[in-house]
Design an enzyme around this catalytic site. Structure first.
Site, short mmCIF file in Angstrom:
data_model
loop_
_atom_site.label_atom_id
_atom_site.label_comp_id
_atom_site.label_asym_id
_atom_site.label_seq_id
_atom_site.Cartn_x
_atom_site.Cartn_y
_atom_site.Cartn_z
N ASP A 171 7.06 -38.19 16.68
CA ASP A 171 6.97 -39.61 17.01
C ASP A 171 5.62 -39.82 17.68
O ASP A 171 5.17 -39.01 18.50
CB ASP A 171 8.13 -40.07 17.89
CG ASP A 171 8.16 -39.40 19.25
OD1 ASP A 171 7.63 -38.28 19.39
OD2 ASP A 171 8.73 -39.98 20.18
N TYR A 227 18.49 -0.65 24.81
CA TYR A 227 19.55 -0.91 23.84
C TYR A 227 19.98 0.40 23.21
O TYR A 227 19.26 1.42 23.24
CB TYR A 227 19.11 -1.92 22.77
CG TYR A 227 17.98 -1.47 21.87
CD1 TYR A 227 18.20 -0.57 20.84
CD2 TYR A 227 16.70 -2.00 22.02
CE1 TYR A 227 17.17 -0.17 19.99
CE2 TYR A 227 15.67 -1.62 21.18
CZ TYR A 227 15.91 -0.70 20.18
OH TYR A 227 14.89 -0.30 19.34
N GLN A 233 0.81 -1.22 0.00
CA GLN A 233 0.00 0.00 0.00
C GLN A 233 0.85 1.27 0.00
O GLN A 233 0.37 2.35 -0.33
CB GLN A 233 -0.90 0.02 1.22
CG GLN A 233 -0.17 0.09 2.55
CD GLN A 233 -1.10 0.19 3.74
OE1 GLN A 233 -2.23 0.63 3.59
NE2 GLN A 233 -0.63 -0.23 4.90
N HIS A 264 6.85 0.49 20.65
CA HIS A 264 8.14 0.35 21.32
C HIS A 264 8.89 1.66 21.12
O HIS A 264 8.96 2.19 20.02
CB HIS A 264 8.87 -0.83 20.68
CG HIS A 264 10.36 -0.79 20.77
ND1 HIS A 264 11.03 -0.76 21.96
CD2 HIS A 264 11.31 -0.78 19.80
CE1 HIS A 264 12.33 -0.74 21.72
NE2 HIS A 264 12.52 -0.74 20.43
#
Length: 812
Positions: free
Chosen positions: A541, A255, A35, A224
């Site tokens: 399994d 960070y 878009q 964030h």
């Protein structure tokens, strides 16, 4: 032009990677729509800070990141690099975090990525802005760095375009076109695009696009915070964009990355800010772009205070700009990859961050073109892994927000996932609470780990206490329950295991085609067998019990098995598959006195000849009708007893009343795991996954090459000739050195493998660890060392099984 008609929705870093990878494999009739404008389309890619840290507790996620680094390092746009390989540095400001960095170093070493643990002084040498009085040490991964995400998009668009891929900017997707359960195209605001395959790489818009195909994606966009400082005097004159390692200060959820003479600061330390995919604006209606929301300064206040403490040079700078950028979060922190279970040809590659984007592009291209992914084990990422309750909007929102809060937290492998809880409870739950069960969660089920009512059993047994980390979510009661199981008898709640019913006139043929063993045997037979992918890798399994001519019960590992069965059903309706787990329950009655408990409760013959090992029959236990299977995952005489959920508590009470006078107990998952490792029983998803074949994993006995054709048979024959690694049993003498799984294994100074499952063996009196090792190392008697935090734990390769190799206890 070659291949089917493919439409990729989304030209961000994932869609561009997929277009590049799929066209490189010869599929060029590909159209990519978005878009927004190209290459900065306005999604998460367009504002992503670009930090690529490869370290992850998941081997798959690390491998996806490693491929992304390798590919981006090879890309440029007109000489401008797409990756700045400055390294990645994680620092510890608390003793707990320093210990965690040792664990993280173990992961990344186990997965084959170079990493070094640093002293505080070495951390400051790597990143001089760090206050030397704040840090205790660090972890450096030299190959980490900064992805120039928009440049990487442009580079991959150029490559794909040269092969004939078409990119259409400014095309808003309005609908997914379908006919008879198969995708036929994509409707956009500028017309329809015909397609045989549609892949949704729409990122934060993914849930909205997927709903157009009737698919519910457990994904939440969350804001964030990312802020950029102005010039920092200490960095004056820096002409390169980045010269210091990208930096994580996980103790404060922060960070950092260079940007010339300033830095970028990312924070996860604020309140969760979820946004509905339906409320995200279009490109033209959003400023500066749809994935960027207004910066909320109050939420960033603590982050800025902590930044000026850790990086004192920033005290002379100011925050000049900031955003609340939207990223995708999922309920288990893994991407959402794969095909819709209901609409053939509609695929998704969602919840993928820049870190893993090129790896996911390659994985999806292999999956689409070859029918399976050969480069990565994707069982953790398959979009069809979820149970129905895990798709509920309330559940998704709660878990996604929690994962945002915990993104940098130190999490124990057994740590519960938190709210919403409880969700699923077995019919035995009230009785378990009465016995002081300590519950952990398994696929939403409340499953006892041990019972406080058994505390008195600990005395006099000398149960060793493991190290502090292994002792979390542990009790000495675990050891007592394991030992008593071997001495008398115990009841185990096995309800959390997936149960499928396969019926119909072609049910036997269907299962023969999907499994490696011969399951079309006599009524009452039970078969341990495997599901393989087309490349011979183990998908699961399972046990298959033939309860009638056209009626089978399958003990499965999870929803992916149900999905695999569903995708292979014959079109003529001659086979039906149904998940019977919610309406049923199971008690494992195991131990040398198990027959003395059971036989007096029934008129049916439960002698060794009356119901042989790996046989099943219907019976009545007291007034409760059951399906009894003579199986044991703990290596003791006994049965799995199945009944309907409404009769579960009655079955439990009946068995408990008979077991208690014989010294029987009820026991939890902790004891169960110890006992199964003593017997060498594998756990799919932990010990073996899609990347392993039966001969490597030690389950080649479940393959019957002389039976008819089955999925993966031809590939397996080729793999059988070249076994280079083995799942290997290790024993550890030191009772405190109980490892937890995912630790590196060293031969000398060289990391050669990694641990899968581990526990203390309370019968054999040794620690047990299973590990993937090269065949030349996996020789009984060989000494190796396991990297456990800052220790090297000595271990010895052992013959297996460690307990009852003659199987006399099981068959008695």
């Amino acid at each position: 032009m070659a291949g089917p008609r493919v439409v990729i929705i989304g030209a961000g870093v994932v869609g561009a990677a997929l277009a590049d990878e799929i066209s490189a494999r010869g599929w060029t009739e590909v159209t990519v729509v978005d878009q927004g404008p190209l290459p900065a389309t306005g999604g998460s890619t367009s504002h992503a800070p670009g930090l690529v840290f490869q370290t992850n507790s998941s081997k798959t996620m690390t491998e996806l990141a490693r491929y992304t680094v390798e590919k981006f390092c090879s890309l440029d746009v007109d000489g401008k690099p797409c990756f700045l390989q400055v390294g990645g540095l994680e620092v510890a400001t608390t003793p707990e975090r320093l210990t965690e960095l040792h664990r993280r170093h173990g992961w990344v070493t186990a997965w084959g990525v170079e990493a070094r643990l640093l002293t505080a002084e070495e951390c400051v040498e790597q990143h001089p802005l760090v206050d030397p009085d704040r840090v205790l040490g660090g972890l450096l991964v030299p190959t980490d760095g900064l992805a120039k995400a928009v440049l990487a998009v442009e580079a991959q668009i150029r490559r794909a375009t040269e092969r004939g891929v078409r990119f259409l900017a400014r095309h808003e997707v309005l609908d997914i076109l379908r006919t008879d359960g198969r995708v036929t195209g994509v409707r956009t605001d500028q017309g329809d695009l015909e397609a045989d395959i549609v892949v949704c790489c729409a990122g934060i818009w993914g849930p909205r696009i997927a709903r157009m195909a009737g698919m519910n994606l457990p994904l939440t966009p969350l804001a964030h915070q990312l802020a950029w400082t102005g010039p920092i005097p200490a960095l004056a004159g820096q002409t390169e964009e980045a010269v210091r390692p990208i930096l994580r200060h996980q103790d404060a959820d922060l960070y950092y990355r260079d940007r010339f003479d300033g830095i970028g600061i990312g924070s996860y330390g604020h309140r969760p800010m979820p946004v509905s995919a339906d409320d995200i604006r279009s490109f033209d209606d959003a400023q500066p772009m749809p994935s960027v929301l207004k910066f909320t300064e109050d939420d960033f206040a603590d982050a800025w205070t902590e930044t000026r403490s850790l990086l004192p040079a920033t005290q002379e700078a100011k925050i000049e700009e900031g955003i609340n950028g939207l990223f995708s979060f999922t309920t288990d922190n893994f991407p959402l990859l794969g095909e819709s279970p209901d609409v053939k040809g509609f695929w998704v590659a969602e919840a993928v961050w820049v870190t893993h984007s090129a790896g996911v592009g390659r994985a999806m291209a292999e999956w689409l073109v070859d029918g399976h992914c050969s480069s990565f084990d994707l069982h953790e990422c398959d979009v069809n892994r979820f149970e129905p309750h895990q798709l509920a909007p309330e559940y998704v929102l709660a878990r996604d927000c929690r994962n945002f809060v915990e993104v940098y937290d130190i999490l124990h492998p057994l740590q519960p996932s938190g709210e919403p809880r409880p969700i699923r409870q077995s019919p035995f739950h009230a009785r378990q609470e009465e016995h002081g069960a300590f519950f952990l969660e398994a696929n939403g089920w409340e499953r006892p780990q041990w019972y406080e009512a058994n505390a008195s059993l600990v005395e006099g047994r000398g149960i060793p206490t493991p190290n502090d980390w292994a002792a979390r979510f542990w009790s000495p009661i675990v050891g007592a329950e394991a030992q008593v199981t071997r001495e008398t008898v115990a009841l185990y709640d096995m309800t959390a295991l997936k149960r499928l019913e396969v019926t119909g006139p072609r049910a036997a043929d269907f299962l023969e085609r999907l499994t490696t063993g011969k399951v079309a045997k006599s009524v009452g037979s039970v078969t341990y067998t495997l599901l393989l992918d087309h490349d011979g890798g183990i998908r699961s399994d399972i046990t298959v019990a033939r309860l009638g001519r056209d009626h089978f019960q399958v003990g499965a590992n999870g929803n992916l098995d149900l999905d695999w069965f569903g995708r292979h059903l014959p079109a003529d309706g001659t086979v039906q598959v149904r998940d019977i787990t919610p309406g049923t329950c199971c008690v494992g009655l195991w131990g040398p006195l198990a027959r003395k408990v059971l036989q007096p409760l029934t008129d049916d013959d439960f002698s060794a000849d009356g119901l042989k090992y790996f046989r099943a029959k219907r019976a009545h236990i007291g007034s409760v009708p059951v399906t009894a299977m003579r199986l044991s995952y703990v290596g003791e005489l006994g049965w799995e007893l199945y009944t309907t959920a409404d009769l579960g508590q009655k079955l439990w009470d009946t068995l408990w009343a008979a077991a208690r006078p014989l010294g029987g107990i009820i026991a939890g998952r902790g004891a169960f795991n110890s006992l199964r490792l003593e017997k060498g029983y594998r756990s799919f998803g932990t010990d073996m996954t899609y990347e392993h074949d039966p001969y490597e994993a030690g389950v080649g006995f479940a393959v019957k090459p002389d039976k008819g054709d089955f999925i993966g048979k031809a590939a397996l024959e080729r793999r059988r000739q070249d076994v280079r690694r083995r799942l290997t049993c290790l024993t550890v003498d030191d009772p405190r050195s109980v490892v937890m799984g995912k630790e590196p294994v060293y031969a000398g100074d060289r990391a050669v493998g990694y641990v899968t499952s581990a526990a203390y063996g309370y019968t054999i009196g040794k620690g047990i660890a299973y590990a993937w090792l090269p065949t030349e190392v996996a020789v009984p008697g060989t000494t190796v060392h396991i990297g456990y935090f800052d220790q090297r734990v000595e271990a010895v390769v052992a013959e297996e099984p460690l307990f009852d190799p003659s199987m006399s206890r099981l068959r008695g």
